[in-house]
Write a protein that holds these residues in place. Structure first.
Motif, PDB file in Angstrom:
ATOM      1  N   ILE A   1      32.644  48.446  31.334  1.00 38.04           N
ATOM      2  CA  ILE A   1      31.826  49.104  32.347  1.00 38.04           C
ATOM      3  C   ILE A   1      32.755  49.943  33.222  1.00 38.04           C
ATOM      4  N   ALA A   2      32.439  51.242  33.341  1.00 39.04           N
ATOM      5  CA  ALA A   2      33.223  52.125  34.204  1.00 39.04           C
ATOM      6  C   ALA A   2      32.769  51.931  35.644  1.00 39.04           C
ATOM      7  N   VAL A   3      33.736  51.714  36.530  1.00 38.72           N
ATOM      8  CA  VAL A   3      33.388  51.438  37.934  1.00 38.72           C
ATOM      9  C   VAL A   3      34.144  52.375  38.875  1.00 38.72           C
ATOM     10  N   PRO A   4      33.438  52.977  39.844  1.00 35.63           N
ATOM     11  CA  PRO A   4      34.113  53.862  40.804  1.00 35.63           C
ATOM     12  C   PRO A   4      34.916  53.088  41.854  1.00 35.63           C
ATOM     13  N   ASP A   5      34.517  51.843  42.131  1.00 34.26           N
ATOM     14  CA  ASP A   5      35.213  51.032  43.148  1.00 34.26           C
ATOM     15  C   ASP A   5      35.531  49.678  42.515  1.00 34.26           C
ATOM     16  N   LEU A   6      36.790  49.491  42.107  1.00 34.81           N
ATOM     17  CA  LEU A   6      37.160  48.296  41.337  1.00 34.81           C
ATOM     18  C   LEU A   6      36.987  47.010  42.156  1.00 34.81           C
ATOM     19  N   GLN A   7      37.426  47.024  43.414  1.00 37.23           N
ATOM     20  CA  GLN A   7      37.331  45.791  44.212  1.00 37.23           C
ATOM     21  C   GLN A   7      35.874  45.382  44.441  1.00 37.23           C
ATOM     22  N   GLN A   8      35.034  46.379  44.677  1.00 34.76           N
ATOM     23  CA  GLN A   8      33.610  46.094  44.873  1.00 34.76           C
ATOM     24  C   GLN A   8      32.989  45.528  43.601  1.00 34.76           C
ATOM     25  N   ALA A   9      33.379  46.098  42.454  1.00 38.20           N
ATOM     26  CA  ALA A   9      32.826  45.630  41.178  1.00 38.20           C
ATOM     27  C   ALA A   9      33.349  44.231  40.842  1.00 38.20           C
ATOM     28  N   ILE A  10      34.620  43.965  41.136  1.00 39.84           N
ATOM     29  CA  ILE A  10      35.168  42.617  40.919  1.00 39.84           C
ATOM     30  C   ILE A  10      34.373  41.614  41.756  1.00 39.84           C
ATOM     31  N   ALA A  11      34.080  41.976  43.005  1.00 42.59           N
ATOM     32  CA  ALA A  11      33.308  41.079  43.874  1.00 42.59           C
ATOM     33  C   ALA A  11      31.917  40.840  43.301  1.00 42.59           C
ATOM     34  N   ARG A  12      31.308  41.877  42.723  1.00 41.12           N
ATOM     35  CA  ARG A  12      29.975  41.713  42.149  1.00 41.12           C
ATOM     36  C   ARG A  12      29.991  40.676  41.030  1.00 41.12           C
ATOM     37  N   PHE A  13      30.942  40.832  40.081  1.00 39.42           N
ATOM     38  CA  PHE A  13      30.940  39.934  38.926  1.00 39.42           C
ATOM     39  C   PHE A  13      31.476  38.548  39.295  1.00 39.42           C
ATOM     40  N   ALA A  14      32.510  38.488  40.147  1.00 40.11           N
ATOM     41  CA  ALA A  14      33.119  37.199  40.472  1.00 40.11           C
ATOM     42  C   ALA A  14      32.261  36.414  41.460  1.00 40.11           C
ATOM     43  N   GLU A  15      31.876  37.061  42.547  1.00 42.60           N
ATOM     44  CA  GLU A  15      31.182  36.326  43.622  1.00 42.60           C
ATOM     45  C   GLU A  15      29.672  36.297  43.406  1.00 42.60           C
ATOM     46  N   ASP A  16      29.080  37.457  43.160  1.00 44.37           N
ATOM     47  CA  ASP A  16      27.612  37.497  43.041  1.00 44.37           C
ATOM     48  C   ASP A  16      27.156  36.850  41.732  1.00 44.37           C
ATOM     49  N   MET A  17      27.780  37.254  40.604  1.00 42.04           N
ATOM     50  CA  MET A  17      27.382  36.689  39.305  1.00 42.04           C
ATOM     51  C   MET A  17      28.017  35.325  39.064  1.00 42.04           C
ATOM     52  N   GLY A  18      29.156  35.069  39.708  1.00 45.38           N
ATOM     53  CA  GLY A  18      29.815  33.774  39.545  1.00 45.38           C
ATOM     54  C   GLY A  18      30.607  33.630  38.256  1.00 45.38           C
ATOM     55  N   ILE A  19      31.084  34.758  37.699  1.00 43.36           N
ATOM     56  CA  ILE A  19      31.905  34.720  36.481  1.00 43.36           C
ATOM     57  C   ILE A  19      33.371  34.823  36.917  1.00 43.36           C
ATOM     58  N   PRO A  20      34.189  33.799  36.614  1.00 43.81           N
ATOM     59  CA  PRO A  20      35.575  33.837  37.115  1.00 43.81           C
ATOM     60  C   PRO A  20      36.379  35.022  36.565  1.00 43.81           C
ATOM     61  N   LEU A  21      37.113  35.690  37.445  1.00 46.01           N
ATOM     62  CA  LEU A  21      38.018  36.780  37.049  1.00 46.01           C
ATOM     63  C   LEU A  21      39.224  36.170  36.362  1.00 46.01           C
ATOM     64  N   LYS A  22      39.536  36.635  35.140  1.00 53.69           N
ATOM     65  CA  LYS A  22      40.712  36.112  34.428  1.00 53.69           C
ATOM     66  C   LYS A  22      41.972  36.851  34.847  1.00 53.69           C
ATOM     67  N   GLY A  23      41.851  38.155  35.063  1.00 50.98           N
ATOM     68  CA  GLY A  23      43.034  38.909  35.468  1.00 50.98           C
ATOM     69  C   GLY A  23      42.773  40.391  35.449  1.00 50.98           C
ATOM     70  N   THR A  24      43.800  41.131  35.846  1.00 46.62           N
ATOM     71  CA  THR A  24      43.718  42.593  35.808  1.00 46.62           C
ATOM     72  C   THR A  24      44.941  43.103  35.062  1.00 46.62           C
ATOM     73  N   GLU A  25      44.812  44.277  34.485  1.00 44.37           N
ATOM     74  CA  GLU A  25      45.939  44.855  33.758  1.00 44.37           C
ATOM     75  C   GLU A  25      45.832  46.369  33.786  1.00 44.37           C
TER      76      GLU A  25
END
Ligand code: CO
Length: 138
Positions: A10-34
């Motif tokens: 998924i292409a995202v214009p704001d990475l931190q906001q999108a990470i918060a959506r999937f990690a906090e709102d959806m509750g899917i743990p972030l494995k990492g960034t690269e």
């Protein structure tokens, strides 16, 4: 041979906001960034159900993902199948008329080698093939 659904990107214009959506709102743990300099992207990975959601964001504001965001805004960008032999799958698909964005596989995230099928030859869907490095002893 194609062996699985490696990730959905998924292409995202704001990475931190999108990470918060999937990690906090959806509750899917972030494995990492690269960062993947070869694709001029920075990525964040969320493993789920044997596959991963991959957020992609332009590295240094440049590259194909930057162009995608300018044209279309954020949204689904590509799906990726894992393969156990990327050269064989490229040759097999090219023989069927699929066009690839590169002649040969390029370095991807996690030590993979990847190649993209042009969406115009695949029903409007950008499809990536990824071959993971072999484990020792395989
Ligand atoms: Co990908």
């Amino acid at each position: 041979m194609i062996t699985g659904l490696d990730h959905i990107a998924i292409a995202v214009p704001d990475l931190q906001q999108a990470i918060a959506r999937f990690a906090e709102d959806m509750g899917i743990p972030l494995k990492g960034t690269e960062d993947v300099p070869s694709a001029k992207t920075t990525t964040a990975f969320f493993p789920i159900s044997g596959t991963q959601i991959e957020l992609i964001h332009p590295l240094d504001g440049e590259g194909p993902v930057a162009k995608f965001l300018e044209k279309r805004g954020g949204g689904l960008h590509h799906i990726c199948f894992s393969t156990d032999d990327i050269e064989a799958d490229m040759a097999r698909l090219q023989a069927k008329g699929y066009r690839f964005l590169s002649e040969a596989p390029k370095p991807g995230a996690h030590g993979t080698r990847v190649a993209f099928i042009h969406p115009k030859s695949a029903g409007g869907v950008l499809i990536e093939l990824a071959e993971h490095p072999r484990e020792h002893g395989e």
